[in-house]
Design an enzyme around this catalytic site. Structure first.
Site, mmCIF file in Angstrom:
data_model
loop_
_atom_site.group_PDB
_atom_site.id
_atom_site.type_symbol
_atom_site.label_atom_id
_atom_site.label_comp_id
_atom_site.label_asym_id
_atom_site.label_seq_id
_atom_site.Cartn_x
_atom_site.Cartn_y
_atom_site.Cartn_z
ATOM 1 N N LYS A 140 17.901 -25.947 12.163
ATOM 2 C CA LYS A 140 16.543 -25.384 12.131
ATOM 3 C C LYS A 140 15.751 -25.967 10.968
ATOM 4 O O LYS A 140 14.638 -26.466 11.137
ATOM 5 C CB LYS A 140 16.596 -23.858 12.000
ATOM 6 C CG LYS A 140 15.206 -23.225 11.863
ATOM 7 C CD LYS A 140 15.237 -21.836 11.262
ATOM 8 C CE LYS A 140 15.408 -21.855 9.766
ATOM 9 N NZ LYS A 140 15.235 -20.531 9.142
ATOM 10 N N CYS A 209 4.841 -9.227 18.668
ATOM 11 C CA CYS A 209 6.177 -9.054 19.262
ATOM 12 C C CYS A 209 7.210 -8.884 18.144
ATOM 13 O O CYS A 209 8.074 -9.740 17.924
ATOM 14 C CB CYS A 209 6.501 -10.261 20.145
ATOM 15 S SG CYS A 209 7.885 -9.976 21.262
ATOM 16 N N CYS A 216 3.595 -3.782 22.493
ATOM 17 C CA CYS A 216 3.319 -4.234 23.866
ATOM 18 C C CYS A 216 1.897 -3.881 24.308
ATOM 19 O O CYS A 216 1.285 -4.606 25.092
ATOM 20 C CB CYS A 216 4.343 -3.645 24.835
ATOM 21 S SG CYS A 216 6.037 -4.209 24.510
ATOM 22 N N CYS A 219 -0.343 -6.682 23.456
ATOM 23 C CA CYS A 219 0.131 -8.013 23.839
ATOM 24 C C CYS A 219 -0.598 -8.541 25.072
ATOM 25 O O CYS A 219 -0.732 -7.828 26.068
ATOM 26 C CB CYS A 219 1.631 -7.957 24.113
ATOM 27 S SG CYS A 219 2.304 -9.542 24.671
ATOM 28 N N CYS A 226 5.163 -10.668 30.946
ATOM 29 C CA CYS A 226 6.373 -10.494 30.136
ATOM 30 C C CYS A 226 7.307 -9.509 30.815
ATOM 31 O O CYS A 226 6.949 -8.352 31.041
ATOM 32 C CB CYS A 226 6.024 -9.993 28.737
ATOM 33 S SG CYS A 226 7.498 -9.628 27.743
#
Length: 231
Positions: A140, A209, A216, A219, A226
């Protein structure tokens, strides 16, 4: 191979991109790509990016950023390979004491600075392989460092936010590790989005999120795009 790509991914991507552009996230100003001192020589700027990434592991951006600033302003001559090597371990440990696993990171940073001085003329490696040979640097960090320090995107930097959200959305199939997520994601996500997706999903994971208490109701994907909305 776009045949492997999940349904509606482009619509989801664009909606989240619009959301990210309108709601500031810590990563926008405190992410590792923005912590180098623009007035420092380029060789030192690259070192700032690498050290920022090493400090950021299991640490919030809001802690990493002031810690990097502390090193840049406190060390004689600023944050450089030479100034790190001239700093006693206990002093360095005190300067970075707010980040997670600071004792281990003190050892990693000192060992890395020594390698950079001896093997890379004080610069950071310009390959994934070279970066991943440094103490405490995994895939990463290496991928994010290649993009941020060298402007070369060799792969996707997958952190906990990218890993978690891609699994929530079904963009990858039940991956167990960020590295597995990276491999699956790179099979279908167009290469021109590889550099951006870390910034996109880290910020989205910091603002909407969330790891706990996902918002939610706020969102743009909760209208059926989703699969995990309100669950």
């Amino acid at each position: 191979d776009t045949s492997r790509s999940p349904p509606n991914w482009e619509e989801m991507y664009d909606l989240v991109l619009q959301n990210r552009r309108s709601i500031p996230a810590p990563v926008d100003t405190m992410g590792c790509a923005s912590l180098h001192d623009p007035n420092a020589p380029e060789i030192d700027q690259r070192f700032h990016t690498l050290v920022s990434l090493m400090l950021s592991s299991q640490t919030k951006d809001t802690i990493t950023a002031p810690t990097v600033r502390n090193l840049q302003t406190t060390l004689p001559g600023g944050l450089t390979v030479a100034s790190i090597l001239a700093t006693p371990p206990q002093i360095l440990n005190n300067l970075i004491s707010k980040v997670g696993f600071h004792k281990r990171k003190t050892e990693y940073i000192l060992a890395t600075a020594k390698i950079l001085r001896e093997e890379y003329n004080g610069d950071i490696p310009d390959t994934l392989e070279g970066l991943m040979k440094l103490p405490g640097v995994g895939p990463k960090m290496a991928h994010l460092c290649m993009t941020a320090a060298w402007g070369k995107t060799m792969g996707i930097g997958v952190d906990v936010h990218v890993h978690r959200i891609c699994n929530l959305w079904g963009w990858v199939k039940n991956t167990k590790t960020p590295e597995d997520t990276r491999i699956q994601l790179e099979k279908w996500l167009p290469r021109e989005k590889w550099a951006e997706i870390n910034w996109l999903l880290v910020g989205f994971g910091q603002t909407v999120c969330l790891p706990r208490g996902r918002k939610c109701g706020e969102c743009p994907l909760s209208n059926g795009l989703c699969r995990a909305a309100f669950k």
